[in-house]
Motif scaffolding. Sequence first.
Motif, PDB file in Angstrom:
ATOM      1  N   SER A  26       0.947  -1.249   0.044  1.00 11.96           N
ATOM      2  CA  SER A  26       0.109   0.193   0.171  1.00 11.96           C
ATOM      3  C   SER A  26       0.883   1.221  -0.004  1.00 11.96           C
ATOM      4  N   LEU A  27       2.047   0.926   0.087  1.00 11.46           N
ATOM      5  CA  LEU A  27       3.097   2.281   0.280  1.00 11.46           C
ATOM      6  C   LEU A  27       3.691   2.579  -0.994  1.00 11.46           C
ATOM      7  N   ILE A  28       3.594   1.749  -2.115  1.00  6.41           N
ATOM      8  CA  ILE A  28       4.105   1.982  -3.356  1.00  6.41           C
ATOM      9  C   ILE A  28       3.191   2.404  -4.449  1.00  6.41           C
ATOM     10  N   ALA A  29       3.329   3.270  -5.312  1.00  5.17           N
ATOM     11  CA  ALA A  29       2.700   3.493  -6.434  1.00  5.17           C
ATOM     12  C   ALA A  29       3.350   3.476  -7.665  1.00  5.17           C
ATOM     13  N   PRO A  30       2.845   3.222  -8.705  1.00  8.83           N
ATOM     14  CA  PRO A  30       3.450   3.202 -10.143  1.00  8.83           C
ATOM     15  C   PRO A  30       4.337   4.305 -10.088  1.00  8.83           C
ATOM     16  N   GLY A  31       5.696   3.873 -10.204  1.00  8.57           N
ATOM     17  CA  GLY A  31       6.740   5.094 -10.474  1.00  8.57           C
ATOM     18  C   GLY A  31       7.200   5.790  -8.942  1.00  8.57           C
ATOM     19  N   ASN A  32       6.434   5.549  -8.018  1.00 10.15           N
ATOM     20  CA  ASN A  32       6.523   6.784  -6.926  1.00 10.15           C
ATOM     21  C   ASN A  32       6.712   5.559  -5.462  1.00 10.15           C
ATOM     22  N   ALA A  33       7.999   5.672  -4.894  1.00 14.69           N
ATOM     23  CA  ALA A  33       7.949   4.875  -3.677  1.00 14.69           C
ATOM     24  C   ALA A  33       8.377   6.025  -2.350  1.00 14.69           C
ATOM     25  N   THR A  34       7.855   7.138  -2.541  1.00 15.90           N
ATOM     26  CA  THR A  34       7.993   8.080  -1.612  1.00 15.90           C
ATOM     27  C   THR A  34       7.310   7.741  -0.495  1.00 15.90           C
ATOM     28  N   ARG A  35       6.059   7.232  -0.215  1.00 11.35           N
ATOM     29  CA  ARG A  35       5.493   6.542   1.076  1.00 11.35           C
ATOM     30  C   ARG A  35       6.179   5.634   1.735  1.00 11.35           C
ATOM     31  N   LEU A  36       6.772   4.661   0.908  1.00  9.60           N
ATOM     32  CA  LEU A  36       7.360   3.757   1.633  1.00  9.60           C
ATOM     33  C   LEU A  36       8.769   4.123   2.062  1.00  9.60           C
ATOM     34  N   ILE A  37       9.520   5.099   1.399  1.00  4.67           N
ATOM     35  CA  ILE A  37      10.670   5.833   1.885  1.00  4.67           C
ATOM     36  C   ILE A  37      10.490   6.386   3.360  1.00  4.67           C
ATOM     37  N   GLU A  38       9.398   7.281   3.337  1.00 10.09           N
ATOM     38  CA  GLU A  38       9.167   7.990   4.500  1.00 10.09           C
ATOM     39  C   GLU A  38       8.698   6.859   5.796  1.00 10.09           C
ATOM     40  N   ALA A  39       8.044   5.976   5.245  1.00 12.72           N
ATOM     41  CA  ALA A  39       7.696   5.065   6.316  1.00 12.72           C
ATOM     42  C   ALA A  39       8.747   4.228   6.902  1.00 12.72           C
ATOM     43  N   LEU A  40       9.986   3.926   6.039  1.00 13.41           N
ATOM     44  CA  LEU A  40      10.990   3.272   6.361  1.00 13.41           C
ATOM     45  C   LEU A  40      11.864   4.066   7.568  1.00 13.41           C
ATOM     46  N   LYS A  41      12.055   5.439   6.905  1.00  8.46           N
ATOM     47  CA  LYS A  41      12.786   6.447   7.859  1.00  8.46           C
ATOM     48  C   LYS A  41      12.060   6.448   9.302  1.00  8.46           C
ATOM     49  N   ARG A  42      10.858   6.494   9.340  1.00  9.91           N
ATOM     50  CA  ARG A  42      10.270   6.884  10.645  1.00  9.91           C
ATOM     51  C   ARG A  42      10.510   5.570  11.386  1.00  9.91           C
ATOM     52  N   LYS A  43      10.548   4.258  10.656  1.00  8.37           N
ATOM     53  CA  LYS A  43      10.628   3.013  11.666  1.00  8.37           C
ATOM     54  C   LYS A  43      12.085   2.844  12.010  1.00  8.37           C
ATOM     55  N   VAL A  44      12.942   3.191  11.104  1.00  8.85           N
ATOM     56  CA  VAL A  44      14.562   3.165  11.528  1.00  8.85           C
ATOM     57  C   VAL A  44      14.643   4.309  12.732  1.00  8.85           C
ATOM     58  N   ALA A  45      14.002   5.667  12.460  1.00 11.16           N
ATOM     59  CA  ALA A  45      14.320   6.426  13.650  1.00 11.16           C
ATOM     60  C   ALA A  45      13.927   5.677  15.043  1.00 11.16           C
ATOM     61  N   ALA A  46      12.623   5.212  14.863  1.00 14.06           N
ATOM     62  CA  ALA A  46      12.027   4.790  16.227  1.00 14.06           C
ATOM     63  C   ALA A  46      12.758   3.551  16.723  1.00 14.06           C
ATOM     64  N   LEU A  47      13.010   2.616  15.865  1.00 13.03           N
ATOM     65  CA  LEU A  47      13.889   1.428  16.332  1.00 13.03           C
ATOM     66  C   LEU A  47      15.105   1.805  16.867  1.00 13.03           C
ATOM     67  N   SER A  48      15.909   2.785  16.254  1.00 14.01           N
ATOM     68  CA  SER A  48      17.160   2.953  16.811  1.00 14.01           C
ATOM     69  C   SER A  48      17.018   4.009  17.863  1.00 14.01           C
ATOM     70  N   GLY A  49      15.869   4.550  18.303  1.00 12.59           N
ATOM     71  CA  GLY A  49      15.894   5.462  19.345  1.00 12.59           C
ATOM     72  C   GLY A  49      16.500   6.847  18.990  1.00 12.59           C
ATOM     73  N   GLY A  50      16.285   7.171  17.486  1.00  9.15           N
ATOM     74  CA  GLY A  50      16.961   8.347  16.938  1.00  9.15           C
ATOM     75  C   GLY A  50      18.434   8.442  16.600  1.00  9.15           C
ATOM     76  N   ALA A  51      19.108   7.353  16.924  1.00  9.65           N
ATOM     77  CA  ALA A  51      20.442   7.033  16.665  1.00  9.65           C
ATOM     78  C   ALA A  51      20.853   7.045  15.023  1.00  9.65           C
ATOM     79  N   LEU A  52      19.752   6.459  14.219  1.00  5.01           N
ATOM     80  CA  LEU A  52      19.809   6.548  12.983  1.00  5.01           C
ATOM     81  C   LEU A  52      18.424   7.433  12.401  1.00  5.01           C
ATOM     82  N   LYS A  53      19.001   8.295  11.630  1.00  9.49           N
ATOM     83  CA  LYS A  53      17.867   9.110  11.044  1.00  9.49           C
ATOM     84  C   LYS A  53      17.319   8.741   9.877  1.00  9.49           C
ATOM     85  N   GLY A  54      17.870   7.642   9.144  1.00  9.97           N
ATOM     86  CA  GLY A  54      17.472   7.371   7.758  1.00  9.97           C
ATOM     87  C   GLY A  54      17.853   7.884   6.677  1.00  9.97           C
TER      88      GLY A  54
END
Length: 210
Positions: free
Chosen positions: A182-210
């Motif tokens: 649901s996070l990928i549209a034809p030719g555009n993965a912006t929503r997936l990129i942003e979702a992964l950035k948020r998950k990385v930041a949360a899992l790392s306690g902010g140590a990784l900014k994505g």
Amino acid sequence: MKRRIILAAPLAAVLPLAFPSARAAATDGSIAAPVTALDDALIATMKAGSAGKSFMARYDALKPVVEQSFDLPEILQVSAGLLWSQIPAAQQTELQTLFTQYTVASYISSFDAYGGQHFETLPGTRSVGAKRIVTTDLVAKGGHKTKLAYVMTSTGGSWKITDVLFEGTISKVATQRSDFDSLIAPGNATRLIEALKRKVAALSGGALKG
């Protein structure tokens, strides 16, 4: 180990077909080697967490093992599905970086403290076409076992992990594909990129900014 497993509803009808072949007499060491390396690294990660090591110290130690043990580019492409080929090259590159961070950070978050756990690799492998299955048990101090089956694929002459089946049936890649769909549209993965950035930041306690 914290248990953070998201179940994908369609899996029950598909995954029972994953193990049609009899177990081989003995595990081929070259096939199981990436799993053994990962298991050893996860024990070290848990011990480092209990010793108070920082997230980044654990990340820097675990990342090269994860990259060596898994075929992360292949896993990402399968998780992204048919729309992967339509994603612009710049976004594909960014996704590969974020997916590596997400995978390593997820392991650190789940394997965060040591309490006497150990891994036991079951003897032999299963064949699924050209792929092999290596199965391990994560054994808690009290004896409770969590079964993890690793799908191994020969890549460039070496074996790498291309999926993990929790309790032998729940596919990590299928779950990710369901999440990513649901996070990928034809030719555009912006929503997936942003979702992964948020998950990385949360899992790392902010140590990784994505």
